[in-house]
Design a protein around this motif. Structure first.
Motif, short mmCIF file in Angstrom:
data_model
loop_
_atom_site.label_atom_id
_atom_site.label_comp_id
_atom_site.label_asym_id
_atom_site.label_seq_id
_atom_site.Cartn_x
_atom_site.Cartn_y
_atom_site.Cartn_z
N ARG A 116 10.24 -12.48 -0.11
CA ARG A 116 9.70 -11.52 -1.07
C ARG A 116 9.94 -10.07 -0.63
N GLY A 117 10.07 -9.87 0.65
CA GLY A 117 10.34 -8.54 1.15
C GLY A 117 11.65 -7.97 0.64
N GLN A 118 12.61 -8.83 0.30
CA GLN A 118 13.88 -8.38 -0.26
C GLN A 118 13.68 -7.72 -1.62
N HIS A 119 12.78 -8.29 -2.41
CA HIS A 119 12.45 -7.69 -3.70
C HIS A 119 11.83 -6.32 -3.50
N SER A 124 11.93 -0.31 -3.32
CA SER A 124 11.61 0.87 -2.52
C SER A 124 12.74 1.88 -2.47
N VAL A 125 13.99 1.42 -2.71
CA VAL A 125 15.13 2.35 -2.72
C VAL A 125 15.48 2.79 -4.14
N GLY A 126 14.62 2.47 -5.08
CA GLY A 126 14.80 2.97 -6.44
C GLY A 126 15.52 2.05 -7.39
N LEU A 127 15.76 0.81 -6.99
CA LEU A 127 16.44 -0.12 -7.89
C LEU A 127 15.43 -0.72 -8.87
N THR A 128 15.90 -0.99 -10.08
CA THR A 128 15.05 -1.67 -11.05
C THR A 128 14.97 -3.15 -10.69
#
Length: 216
Positions: A116-119, A124-128
């Motif tokens: 889940r940390g990958q999501h 956190s880097v601004g990806l939708t």
């Protein structure tokens, strides 16, 4: 010994079975390609936050996995008489629908296995959410899908033998045509098994090597 083999059904049946194997591979490859597309949508649909999409995807997967592919192809070929679907098209549709349900579970399991940390890292880097899935989750999940997708190829390849009931000229049907004419049943069926093994054994070996290389 060589003359005996050249004059036996083992050798004489090869041209018939070769033609059948070509069609078997065609149905399997096309059906799995379409099945992967269908399965990807259904698998991601089962992870959707929208209940209606989850419900539709779940019903498709459970109904398809809960019924035999033989019943499915008979329903498509004989049941949908209004559409008048041919033998080959019915076989491809059956493989697509059936494999798609199992691939949906492969996709769902692979995506769900990503931490889940990958999501959260993607967000956190601004990806939708869609960009996170496309650029971060999906590449990692696809790597984990490769071994089970290879296994599904072998399963679907063998499932094509059931399509002889609707006169699809795959390898088993061609074998039956040959031994019905020559009455050399044992030798012909041995060669039918050999043709399947020629495809499935190398595929299994390749899959094991890929699995070790990917360390999945």
């Amino acid at each position: 010994m060589i003359e005996y083999l050249m004059d036996s059904a083992y050798y004489k049946s090869i041209p018939y079975l070769y033609e059948g194997m070509k069609l078997t591979l065609y149905i399997t490859i096309v059906g799995l390609f379409l099945g992967f597309i269908l399965g990807a949508f259904a698998g991601l649909g089962r992870l959707s936050k929208y209940s209606i999409i989850r419900a539709i995807s779940t019903v498709y997967v459970e109904v398809t996995r809960g019924t035999p592919i033989l019943a499915q192809v008979l329903f498509i070929y004989y049941g949908l008489t209004v559409v008048n679907i041919g033998e080959l098209t019915s076989a491809i549709i059956a493989i697509t629908i059936n494999a798609g349900a199992y691939i949906a579970e492969i996709v769902r399991g692979a995506v769900h296995s990503i931490d889940r940390g990958q999501h959260e890292a993607g967000r956190s880097v601004g990806l939708t959410e869609k960009q996170t899935m496309r650029y971060i989750i999906w590449p990692q999940a696809f790597k984990r899908m490769i071994p089970p997708l290879g296994n599904q190829f072998i399963i679907s390849l063998k499932d094509t033998s059931l399509f002889s009931v609707i006169a699809v000229a795959e390898v088993l049907y061609m074998g039956k045509q040959y031994y019905n004419a020559t009455f050399e049943i044992f030798e012909t069926l041995i060669m039918v098994c050999v043709f399947y093994l020629i495809i499935t054994i190398p595929t299994s070996i390749i899959l094991r090597r890929v699995e070790r290389k990917l360390d999945v």
